[in-house]
Scaffold this motif. Sequence first.
Motif, PDB file in Angstrom:
ATOM      1  N   GLN A 119       0.639  -1.253   0.017  1.00  0.00           N
ATOM      2  CA  GLN A 119       0.044   0.034   0.036  1.00  0.00           C
ATOM      3  C   GLN A 119       0.789   1.210  -0.188  1.00  0.00           C
ATOM      4  OE1 GLN A 119      -2.073  -0.816   3.565  1.00  0.00           O
ATOM      5  NE2 GLN A 119      -3.843  -1.763   2.384  1.00  0.00           N
ATOM      6  N   LEU A 120       1.800   1.232   1.043  1.00  0.00           N
ATOM      7  CA  LEU A 120       2.881   2.462   0.939  1.00  0.00           C
ATOM      8  C   LEU A 120       3.473   2.530  -0.424  1.00  0.00           C
ATOM      9  CD1 LEU A 120       4.261   4.613   2.416  1.00  0.00           C
ATOM     10  CD2 LEU A 120       5.808   2.945   3.320  1.00  0.00           C
ATOM     11  N   SER A 121       4.298   1.473  -0.885  1.00  0.00           N
ATOM     12  CA  SER A 121       4.870   1.635  -2.102  1.00  0.00           C
ATOM     13  C   SER A 121       3.967   2.322  -3.378  1.00  0.00           C
ATOM     14  CB  SER A 121       5.552   0.370  -2.391  1.00  0.00           C
ATOM     15  OG  SER A 121       6.268  -0.186  -1.510  1.00  0.00           O
ATOM     16  N   SER A 122       2.789   1.693  -3.501  1.00  0.00           N
ATOM     17  CA  SER A 122       1.728   2.249  -4.365  1.00  0.00           C
ATOM     18  C   SER A 122       1.662   3.684  -4.483  1.00  0.00           C
ATOM     19  CB  SER A 122       0.549   1.308  -4.265  1.00  0.00           C
ATOM     20  OG  SER A 122       0.610  -0.137  -4.411  1.00  0.00           O
ATOM     21  N   ALA A 123       1.504   4.054  -2.997  1.00  0.00           N
ATOM     22  CA  ALA A 123       1.444   5.403  -2.920  1.00  0.00           C
ATOM     23  C   ALA A 123       2.585   6.380  -3.174  1.00  0.00           C
ATOM     24  CB  ALA A 123       1.057   5.939  -1.334  1.00  0.00           C
ATOM     25  N   ILE A 124       3.712   5.793  -3.018  1.00  0.00           N
ATOM     26  CA  ILE A 124       4.982   6.443  -3.416  1.00  0.00           C
ATOM     27  C   ILE A 124       5.094   6.439  -4.957  1.00  0.00           C
ATOM     28  CG2 ILE A 124       7.477   6.320  -3.219  1.00  0.00           C
ATOM     29  CD1 ILE A 124       6.003   7.596  -0.747  1.00  0.00           C
ATOM     30  N   LYS A 125       4.811   5.263  -5.617  1.00  0.00           N
ATOM     31  CA  LYS A 125       4.768   5.194  -6.983  1.00  0.00           C
ATOM     32  C   LYS A 125       3.893   6.167  -7.864  1.00  0.00           C
ATOM     33  CE  LYS A 125       3.431   2.447 -11.276  1.00  0.00           C
ATOM     34  NZ  LYS A 125       4.593   3.288 -11.880  1.00  0.00           N
ATOM     35  N   TYR A 126       2.681   6.364  -7.137  1.00  0.00           N
ATOM     36  CA  TYR A 126       1.722   7.387  -7.576  1.00  0.00           C
ATOM     37  C   TYR A 126       2.480   8.931  -7.472  1.00  0.00           C
ATOM     38  CZ  TYR A 126      -2.329  10.507  -7.268  1.00  0.00           C
ATOM     39  OH  TYR A 126      -3.296  11.527  -7.528  1.00  0.00           O
ATOM     40  N   CYS A 127       2.822   9.059  -6.213  1.00  0.00           N
ATOM     41  CA  CYS A 127       3.636  10.517  -6.125  1.00  0.00           C
ATOM     42  C   CYS A 127       4.711  10.461  -7.083  1.00  0.00           C
ATOM     43  CB  CYS A 127       4.248  10.614  -4.677  1.00  0.00           C
ATOM     44  SG  CYS A 127       2.834  10.794  -3.550  1.00  0.00           S
ATOM     45  N   HIS A 128       5.559   9.804  -7.153  1.00  0.00           N
ATOM     46  CA  HIS A 128       6.833   9.475  -7.812  1.00  0.00           C
ATOM     47  C   HIS A 128       6.453   9.688  -9.397  1.00  0.00           C
ATOM     48  CE1 HIS A 128      10.158   7.861  -5.066  1.00  0.00           C
ATOM     49  NE2 HIS A 128       9.295   8.999  -4.624  1.00  0.00           N
ATOM     50  N   VAL A 133       7.800  14.397  -4.575  1.00  0.00           N
ATOM     51  CA  VAL A 133       8.666  13.511  -3.648  1.00  0.00           C
ATOM     52  C   VAL A 133       8.230  13.897  -2.163  1.00  0.00           C
ATOM     53  CG1 VAL A 133      10.743  12.986  -4.911  1.00  0.00           C
ATOM     54  CG2 VAL A 133      10.574  15.155  -3.966  1.00  0.00           C
ATOM     55  N   HIS A 134       8.320  13.033  -1.277  1.00  0.00           N
ATOM     56  CA  HIS A 134       7.720  13.206  -0.048  1.00  0.00           C
ATOM     57  C   HIS A 134       8.829  13.686   0.954  1.00  0.00           C
ATOM     58  CE1 HIS A 134       6.299  12.358   4.219  1.00  0.00           C
ATOM     59  NE2 HIS A 134       5.099  12.323   3.493  1.00  0.00           N
ATOM     60  N   ARG A 135       9.835  13.014   1.024  1.00  0.00           N
ATOM     61  CA  ARG A 135      11.016  13.476   1.804  1.00  0.00           C
ATOM     62  C   ARG A 135      10.887  13.428   3.241  1.00  0.00           C
ATOM     63  NH1 ARG A 135      13.647  18.897  -0.949  1.00  0.00           N
ATOM     64  NH2 ARG A 135      11.938  19.627  -0.025  1.00  0.00           N
ATOM     65  N   ASP A 136       9.982  13.068   3.559  1.00  0.00           N
ATOM     66  CA  ASP A 136       9.993  12.677   5.319  1.00  0.00           C
ATOM     67  C   ASP A 136       9.273  11.357   5.534  1.00  0.00           C
ATOM     68  OD1 ASP A 136      10.414  13.360   7.932  1.00  0.00           O
ATOM     69  OD2 ASP A 136       8.622  14.519   8.130  1.00  0.00           O
ATOM     70  N   LEU A 137       9.614  10.361   5.052  1.00  0.00           N
ATOM     71  CA  LEU A 137       8.817   9.242   5.150  1.00  0.00           C
ATOM     72  C   LEU A 137       9.344   8.432   6.520  1.00  0.00           C
ATOM     73  CD1 LEU A 137       9.009   7.665   1.335  1.00  0.00           C
ATOM     74  CD2 LEU A 137       6.949   8.451   2.523  1.00  0.00           C
ATOM     75  N   LYS A 138       8.641   8.246   7.218  1.00  0.00           N
ATOM     76  CA  LYS A 138       8.881   7.664   8.609  1.00  0.00           C
ATOM     77  C   LYS A 138       7.523   7.119   9.257  1.00  0.00           C
ATOM     78  CE  LYS A 138       8.541  12.027  10.965  1.00  0.00           C
ATOM     79  NZ  LYS A 138       9.376  13.020  11.604  1.00  0.00           N
ATOM     80  N   ASP A 154       1.373  13.746   5.949  1.00  0.00           N
ATOM     81  CA  ASP A 154       2.484  14.786   6.285  1.00  0.00           C
ATOM     82  C   ASP A 154       3.240  15.222   5.009  1.00  0.00           C
ATOM     83  OD1 ASP A 154       3.987  16.801   7.379  1.00  0.00           O
ATOM     84  OD2 ASP A 154       4.233  15.839   9.058  1.00  0.00           O
ATOM     85  N   PHE A 155       2.805  15.911   4.130  1.00  0.00           N
ATOM     86  CA  PHE A 155       3.595  16.362   2.974  1.00  0.00           C
ATOM     87  C   PHE A 155       4.302  17.797   3.203  1.00  0.00           C
ATOM     88  CE2 PHE A 155       1.097  13.060   1.410  1.00  0.00           C
ATOM     89  CZ  PHE A 155       1.739  12.433   0.274  1.00  0.00           C
ATOM     90  N   GLY A 156       4.739  18.077   4.655  1.00  0.00           N
ATOM     91  CA  GLY A 156       5.211  19.339   4.657  1.00  0.00           C
ATOM     92  C   GLY A 156       6.566  19.545   4.202  1.00  0.00           C
ATOM     93  N   PHE A 157       7.091  18.332   3.774  1.00  0.00           N
ATOM     94  CA  PHE A 157       8.829  18.674   3.142  1.00  0.00           C
ATOM     95  C   PHE A 157       8.475  18.201   1.773  1.00  0.00           C
ATOM     96  CE2 PHE A 157      11.004  17.917   7.613  1.00  0.00           C
ATOM     97  CZ  PHE A 157      11.499  19.353   7.602  1.00  0.00           C
ATOM     98  N   SER A 158       7.416  17.819   1.195  1.00  0.00           N
ATOM     99  CA  SER A 158       7.237  17.328  -0.149  1.00  0.00           C
ATOM    100  C   SER A 158       7.352  18.500  -1.000  1.00  0.00           C
ATOM    101  CB  SER A 158       5.865  16.892  -0.297  1.00  0.00           C
ATOM    102  OG  SER A 158       4.842  17.881  -0.388  1.00  0.00           O
ATOM    103  N   LYS A 159       7.821  17.941  -2.329  1.00  0.00           N
ATOM    104  CA  LYS A 159       7.992  19.138  -3.416  1.00  0.00           C
ATOM    105  C   LYS A 159       7.757  18.426  -4.716  1.00  0.00           C
ATOM    106  CE  LYS A 159      12.086  20.208  -5.044  1.00  0.00           C
ATOM    107  NZ  LYS A 159      13.568  20.766  -4.979  1.00  0.00           N
ATOM    108  N   ARG A 160       7.770  19.371  -5.556  1.00  0.00           N
ATOM    109  CA  ARG A 160       7.606  18.806  -7.202  1.00  0.00           C
ATOM    110  C   ARG A 160       9.170  18.679  -7.594  1.00  0.00           C
ATOM    111  NH1 ARG A 160       2.859  19.971  -9.779  1.00  0.00           N
ATOM    112  NH2 ARG A 160       3.810  18.775 -11.766  1.00  0.00           N
TER     113      ARG A 160
END
Length: 362
Positions: A119-128, A133-138, A154-160
Amino acid sequence: MDDAAILKRRGYIMGINLGEGSYAKVKSAYSERLKFNVAVKIIDRKKAPADFLEKFLPREIEILAMLNHHSIIKTYEIFETSDGKVYIVMELGVQGDLLEFIKTRGALQEDDARKKFHQLSSAIKYCHDLDVVHRDLKCENLLLDKDFNIKLSDFGFSKRCLRDDSGRVTLSKTFCGSAAYAAPEVLQGIPYQPKVYDIWSLGVILYIMVCGSMPYDDSNIKKMLRIQKEHRVNFPRSKHLTGECKDLIYRMLQPDVNRRPQIDEILSHCWVQPKAKGMSSAAINKEGESSQGTETSWTPEPNSDKKSATKLEPRKEAQPETKAEEETVLESRQLETPGVTSEPSTKETEEGPLPQPPETHT
């Protein structure tokens, strides 16, 4: 007008406090329109630092508005009042976050970990795929819904991602995130490939899922970096992990950024696929090392049960012990409760470092 009155006018009955920092807080609320509880992040512009207001908050709002994935916390509404308060109404992770779940129940069985990690990897693929990019995965940023499904928050550190003239993603120079989940290149203050950074953090998360402990002890960043750069990953023997699971973790915790897999490779790995074999089990021997060569091997140490069982606690950030240590700081998040933590702040901007970094938090 106070927060409760403002939210009431918008159709929300404010509930309990879920977390609070110096310029943001998270409240629960009941939505009269949606007929269920939500989380509301309230940001006070008057108290927030300039770099957050100018860079991080606009990025977060832009990205939240564009995301729509079943494994990402939904954003229902964003509005701002005339007195400078921003309200972000989001899906509530009713079962809390993954860190608390593992601390309470222990390491996950591989089948459960596989489901949540997929589930998490699918979400990251969607974003990528969207160049986000999320940049604060934990683990603290992975919330659980009523059925214990993963919801990335928490997409506070995310960016395009930016791209150069040849179409390649440009390197990032803003060093952010949590030290325990940060890739070696970030800890060293090296400009990094942001998508590749996310992959390292995924490796740390999967290790925590199946081992119930941290893969590296971040109380000594210099020592941790040395172990990471030697590509050493110690697995507790007591967990009896399959070779395929250890192989995937080892691949993601690859210090060489040119050899670290991309998200599509992770999703196609044999361990992630419930039925597909991909790579036969015979290709991975009982020690968990691939017969293909050293790429998928690891360096177990004697009594690795003790050495790998780093205490699992919410991780505070440490200052990188590198030649750039005076210029870069990995910031801690002040809201560590289920909901959405906010207050991203780095002391290195994409234009250069800011002077006088704050003291390291231990």
